[in-house]
Design a protein around this motif. Structure first.
Motif, PDB file in Angstrom:
ATOM      1  N   GLY A  97       0.773  -1.232   0.091  1.00  0.00           N
ATOM      2  CA  GLY A  97       0.106  -0.055  -0.094  1.00  0.00           C
ATOM      3  C   GLY A  97       0.890   1.230  -0.119  1.00  0.00           C
ATOM      4  O   GLY A  97       2.080   1.217  -0.021  1.00  0.00           O
ATOM      5  N   ALA A 147      -3.959  -4.049  -1.945  1.00  0.00           N
ATOM      6  CA  ALA A 147      -3.365  -3.091  -1.198  1.00  0.00           C
ATOM      7  C   ALA A 147      -4.410  -2.235  -0.452  1.00  0.00           C
ATOM      8  O   ALA A 147      -5.259  -2.067  -0.879  1.00  0.00           O
ATOM      9  N   ILE A 148      -3.722  -1.775   0.400  1.00  0.00           N
ATOM     10  CA  ILE A 148      -4.268  -0.403   1.258  1.00  0.00           C
ATOM     11  C   ILE A 148      -3.912   0.853   1.001  1.00  0.00           C
ATOM     12  O   ILE A 148      -2.688   1.032   0.978  1.00  0.00           O
ATOM     13  N   TYR A 149      -4.618   1.777   0.461  1.00  0.00           N
ATOM     14  CA  TYR A 149      -4.192   3.312   0.308  1.00  0.00           C
ATOM     15  C   TYR A 149      -4.922   4.151   1.137  1.00  0.00           C
ATOM     16  O   TYR A 149      -5.767   4.486   1.267  1.00  0.00           O
ATOM     17  N   CYS A 179      -8.618  -3.748  -3.534  1.00  0.00           N
ATOM     18  CA  CYS A 179      -7.879  -2.311  -3.093  1.00  0.00           C
ATOM     19  C   CYS A 179      -8.988  -1.675  -1.930  1.00  0.00           C
ATOM     20  O   CYS A 179      -9.989  -1.821  -2.348  1.00  0.00           O
TER      21      CYS A 179
END
Length: 237
Positions: A97, A147-149, A179
């Motif tokens: 991320g 992923a983490i944003y 995501c």
């Protein structure tokens, strides 16, 4: 979704009279459930939204001035004041991320130049692009699936047209189901993203509200419909 819950660890707090526990929304935080792949944090400056996002970034292992797990560079006063006091619940946990912090993006861009990684961001230095172009280069080249944003005021460098372009990027990534986004913003354009959860940090606690109930929507809508009346009241009263 990956990150399911943010929890304040009360047993670790030795004093509620010091920052960041003097922030009303942080004081009232117990368990914050995340229900959507896109969650917005809204509130006035100083309401605690950036403080909490920075703490989440810290617990994720991201650079708290901006970057991912593998970005290491020095920025003065970039430590998280809250990171040691929260617990994150994942299902499943992800380690990929990025944390975008608009106010320190210049430092991140300089770091990318220093390590010679411009090829991963569209083939040219982020400093050699306009502020908005560099943000979009980041979104298009660094953001991928699973992923983490965490994005702190991404609209700071984006024109209204480019905010719409960002919404398309946001849609393409979140629609994959791989995501998750948490975005602190003042933008009524970004807040209009369909299906997102909006968490307000105003009024001393954190609560979910509808888009039409945000100050961002109400003030902008009223201004556009009654511009002359609105300005006369502000400038002449």
């Amino acid at each position: 979704m990956f990150l399911k819950r943010i929890e304040l660890q009360e047993d670790k707090i030795t004093s509620h009279d010091t920052y960041p526990f003097t922030i009303p929304a942080i004081q009232s935080l117990q368990k914050l459930e995340l229900k959507s792949s896109v969650t917005f944090f809204v509130g006035e400056n100083g309401s605690g939204k950036s403080t909490l996002m920075e703490a989440v970034a810290d617990k994720c292992g991201f650079h708290t001035a901006g970057g991912g797990r593998n970005n290491t560079y020095d920025v003065e006063a970039s430590e998280s004041a809250l990171g040691d006091y929260i617990r994150l619940s994942w299902l499943p946990k992800v380690t990929s991320g990025f944390f975008l912090r608009a106010e320190s993006f210049y430092n991140f861009a300089s770091h990318i130049d220093a390590v010679g990684a411009a090829d991963s961001y569209g083939g040219q230095s982020l400093h050699n692009q306009s502020h908005g172009e560099s943000f979009l280069s980041l979104f298009l080249n660094r953001f991928h699936k699973k992923a983490i944003y965490l994005l702190d005021e991404p609209e700071a460098a984006l024109s209204p047209q480019r905010q719409l372009s960002f919404l398309r990027i946001l849609h393409d990534l979140s629609a994959s189901g791989e995501c998750q986004f948490i975005i602190a913003t003042h933008s009524p354009i970004l807040l209009g993203y369909p299906g997102a959860s909006i968490l307000s940090f105003d009024d001393g606690d954190i609560q979910e509200i509808d888009y039409e109930d945000t100050d961002h929507y109400q003030i902008t809508s009223y201004f556009l419909k009654h511009r002359e009346k609105f300005l006369k009241k502000i400038l002449e009263d």
